[in-house]
Design an enzyme around this catalytic site. Structure first.
Site, PDB file in Angstrom:
ATOM      1  N   GLY A  51       0.807  -1.219   0.000  1.00  0.00           N
ATOM      2  CA  GLY A  51       0.000   0.000   0.000  1.00  0.00           C
ATOM      3  C   GLY A  51       0.842   1.272   0.000  1.00  0.00           C
ATOM      4  O   GLY A  51       0.375   2.322  -0.449  1.00  0.00           O
ATOM      5  N   GLU A  80       1.719   1.747  -3.555  1.00  0.00           N
ATOM      6  CA  GLU A  80       0.463   2.110  -4.240  1.00  0.00           C
ATOM      7  C   GLU A  80       0.087   3.571  -3.955  1.00  0.00           C
ATOM      8  O   GLU A  80      -0.393   4.280  -4.836  1.00  0.00           O
ATOM      9  CB  GLU A  80      -0.663   1.162  -3.801  1.00  0.00           C
ATOM     10  CG  GLU A  80      -0.464  -0.248  -4.351  1.00  0.00           C
ATOM     11  CD  GLU A  80      -1.468  -1.240  -3.795  1.00  0.00           C
ATOM     12  OE1 GLU A  80      -1.484  -1.447  -2.574  1.00  0.00           O
ATOM     13  OE2 GLU A  80      -2.248  -1.793  -4.590  1.00  0.00           O
ATOM     14  N   GLU A  83       2.596  -8.325  -1.984  1.00  0.00           N
ATOM     15  CA  GLU A  83       1.341  -8.927  -1.514  1.00  0.00           C
ATOM     16  C   GLU A  83       1.232 -10.421  -1.767  1.00  0.00           C
ATOM     17  O   GLU A  83       0.669 -11.146  -0.943  1.00  0.00           O
ATOM     18  CB  GLU A  83       0.133  -8.208  -2.161  1.00  0.00           C
ATOM     19  CG  GLU A  83      -0.179  -6.847  -1.557  1.00  0.00           C
ATOM     20  CD  GLU A  83       0.624  -5.708  -2.158  1.00  0.00           C
ATOM     21  OE1 GLU A  83       1.616  -5.977  -2.880  1.00  0.00           O
ATOM     22  OE2 GLU A  83       0.269  -4.545  -1.913  1.00  0.00           O
TER      23      GLU A  83
HETATM   24  N1  COA Z   1       1.890  -3.819   8.727  1.00  0.00           N
HETATM   25  C1  COA Z   1       1.959  -3.835  10.075  1.00  0.00           C
HETATM   26  N2  COA Z   1       3.104  -3.679  10.759  1.00  0.00           N
HETATM   27  C2  COA Z   1       4.230  -3.496  10.042  1.00  0.00           C
HETATM   28  C3  COA Z   1       4.240  -3.459   8.626  1.00  0.00           C
HETATM   29  C4  COA Z   1       2.998  -3.632   7.967  1.00  0.00           C
HETATM   30  N3  COA Z   1       2.893  -3.599   6.636  1.00  0.00           N
HETATM   31  N4  COA Z   1       5.508  -3.279   8.211  1.00  0.00           N
HETATM   32  C5  COA Z   1       6.250  -3.178   9.319  1.00  0.00           C
HETATM   33  N5  COA Z   1       5.498  -3.307  10.421  1.00  0.00           N
HETATM   34  C6  COA Z   1       5.918  -3.264  11.835  1.00  0.00           C
HETATM   35  C7  COA Z   1       6.585  -4.561  12.254  1.00  0.00           C
HETATM   36  O1  COA Z   1       5.613  -5.531  12.608  1.00  0.00           O
HETATM   37  C8  COA Z   1       7.391  -4.077  13.450  1.00  0.00           C
HETATM   38  O2  COA Z   1       6.525  -3.908  14.546  1.00  0.00           O
HETATM   39  P1  COA Z   1       6.959  -4.443  16.032  1.00  0.00           P
HETATM   40  O3  COA Z   1       8.213  -3.706  16.349  1.00  0.00           O
HETATM   41  O4  COA Z   1       5.805  -4.068  16.888  1.00  0.00           O
HETATM   42  O5  COA Z   1       7.181  -5.914  15.874  1.00  0.00           O
HETATM   43  C9  COA Z   1       7.843  -2.695  13.016  1.00  0.00           C
HETATM   44  O6  COA Z   1       6.930  -2.288  12.004  1.00  0.00           O
HETATM   45  C10 COA Z   1       9.243  -2.651  12.453  1.00  0.00           C
HETATM   46  O7  COA Z   1       9.312  -3.587  11.369  1.00  0.00           O
HETATM   47  P2  COA Z   1      10.426  -4.755  11.294  1.00  0.00           P
HETATM   48  O8  COA Z   1       9.874  -5.833  10.439  1.00  0.00           O
HETATM   49  O9  COA Z   1      10.897  -5.124  12.662  1.00  0.00           O
HETATM   50  O10 COA Z   1      11.599  -3.966  10.526  1.00  0.00           O
HETATM   51  P3  COA Z   1      12.722  -4.607   9.618  1.00  0.00           P
HETATM   52  O11 COA Z   1      13.711  -3.517   9.348  1.00  0.00           O
HETATM   53  O12 COA Z   1      13.225  -5.873  10.184  1.00  0.00           O
HETATM   54  O13 COA Z   1      11.991  -4.985   8.218  1.00  0.00           O
HETATM   55  C11 COA Z   1      10.477  -4.584   6.365  1.00  0.00           C
HETATM   56  C12 COA Z   1      11.449  -3.975   7.397  1.00  0.00           C
HETATM   57  C13 COA Z   1       9.820  -3.445   5.632  1.00  0.00           C
HETATM   58  C14 COA Z   1      11.295  -5.456   5.367  1.00  0.00           C
HETATM   59  C15 COA Z   1       9.446  -5.478   7.084  1.00  0.00           C
HETATM   60  O14 COA Z   1       8.864  -4.712   8.147  1.00  0.00           O
HETATM   61  C16 COA Z   1       8.316  -5.938   6.200  1.00  0.00           C
HETATM   62  O15 COA Z   1       8.503  -6.862   5.416  1.00  0.00           O
HETATM   63  N6  COA Z   1       7.121  -5.344   6.332  1.00  0.00           N
HETATM   64  C17 COA Z   1       5.934  -5.761   5.639  1.00  0.00           C
HETATM   65  C18 COA Z   1       5.989  -5.334   4.182  1.00  0.00           C
HETATM   66  C19 COA Z   1       4.756  -5.819   3.449  1.00  0.00           C
HETATM   67  O16 COA Z   1       4.543  -6.996   3.242  1.00  0.00           O
HETATM   68  N7  COA Z   1       3.922  -4.877   3.050  1.00  0.00           N
HETATM   69  C20 COA Z   1       2.745  -5.142   2.274  1.00  0.00           C
HETATM   70  C21 COA Z   1       1.546  -5.215   3.120  1.00  0.00           C
HETATM   71  S1  COA Z   1       0.110  -5.596   2.147  1.00  0.00           S
END
Ligand code: COA
Length: 258
Positions: A112, A115, A135
């Site tokens: 998102g 997007e 996704e």
């Molecule tokens: N939704 C909800 N929470 C999210 C999020 C999302 N899309 N992306 C990150 N967060 C949260 C994590 O759960 C974490 O929360 P916490 O500390 O309470 O556990 C916090 O943000 C930090 O993220 P973290 O994953 O620990 O950071 P990182 O540097 O290790 O990794 C990313 C960064 C972006 C690679 C990883 O957070 C990620 O893959 N996020 C999801 C991306 C995704 O799939 N987006 C599409 C959604 S449809």
């Protein structure tokens, strides 16, 4: 107006909207989407604002996607509603805003987040930015316009690859693929956006709105963009800005479009 998840700052003709949930990498929960809708509506109605910049707080993320924790237990109807409502109040709303919106991608722009950046009128990125539509790795597809806007920007083949692999691309790759217009060091990102915004703000806001409508018409299936261009072109001749712009040129002075 006070918001919990976003910041809105006005600098003369410029409004900067910052998504501000750094601990969640600025993930878009329902409340943030609703606040963004209100903020965009407010700046659209504010006659002193001519250009809008959208960015994320901190240096790590623009937006790391929709907030996964909010929809992981949804069923089909809730999923349909999530995409429909989000597109209506935020993504399509931004794309069709009649004031220019520049996305400043200052880190991760995923799902998102990408997007939302793609719904903006154009994008610039910092060198550390990473972009992708992951996704399918969650068992779902992009639902906020990603399957439509990504191919418009990068072409069908690259969009298919990005969506199928769920992989992130670097800022430089995003520039090569025309997803972003410029890539600069993090500290130069907002200054560049402000420089571009001030160039835009010097021009006719009525003509810019007409240009946004005409360009967007190119992507609407039911309308002929050339017809919309003719209509919008003609309407410009009835505006004060047209009188001022052409008169200023003939008088060899700078136009004043305030
Ligand atoms: N939704 C909800 N929470 C999210 C999020 C999302 N899309 N992306 C990150 N967060 C949260 C994590 O759960 C974490 O929360 P916490 O500390 O309470 O556990 C916090 O943000 C930090 O993220 P973290 O994953 O620990 O950071 P990182 O540097 O290790 O990794 C990313 C960064 C972006 C690679 C990883 O957070 C990620 O893959 N996020 C999801 C991306 C995704 O799939 N987006 C599409 C959604 S449809």
């Amino acid at each position: 107006m006070n918001f919990e998840n976003i910041l809105v700052e006005k600098k003369k003709a410029l409004a900067v909207i910052t998504i501000n949930r750094p601990k969640k990498l600025n993930a878009l929960n329902k409340a943030t989407i609703e606040e963004l809708h209100t903020a965009f509506k407010n700046v659209e109605e504010d006659n002193s604002v001519r250009v809008i910049i959208l960015t994320g707080s901190g240096t790590k993320a623009f937006v790391a996607g929709a907030d996964i924790s909010e929809f992981s237990n949804f069923g089909i109807q809730e999923g349909l509603h999530l995409a429909q409502k989000g597109q209506e109040i935020l993504f399509d709303y931004v794309a069709n805003l009649f004031k220019p919106v520049i996305a400043c991608i200052n880190g991760f722009a995923l799902g998102g987040g990408l997007e939302l950046a793609m719904a903006c009128h154009f994008r610039i990125a910092s060198e550390n930015a990473k972009m992708g539509l992951p996704e399918v790795s969650l068992g779902v597809i992009p639902g906020y316009g990603g399957t439509q806007r990504l191919p418009q920007l990068v072409g069908k083949g690259k969009a298919m690859e990005m969506i199928m692999t769920a992989a992130m691309i670097s800022a430089e790759d995003a520039k090569v693929n025309q997803l972003v217009n410029y890539v600069v060091p993090q500290e130069e990102l907002l200054p560049l956006a402000e420089k571009l915004a001030s160039r835009i703000a010097n021009n006719s806001s009525t003509a810019i709105s007409a240009a946004i409508r005409a360009i967007n018409a190119n992507y609407e299936k039911e309308v002929n963009g050339f017809d919309i261009e003719i209509q919008e072109f003609g309407e410009c001749f009835g505006t004060e800005d047209f009188k001022e712009g052409t008169t200023a040129f003939l008088e060899k002075r700078k136009p004043n479009f305030d």
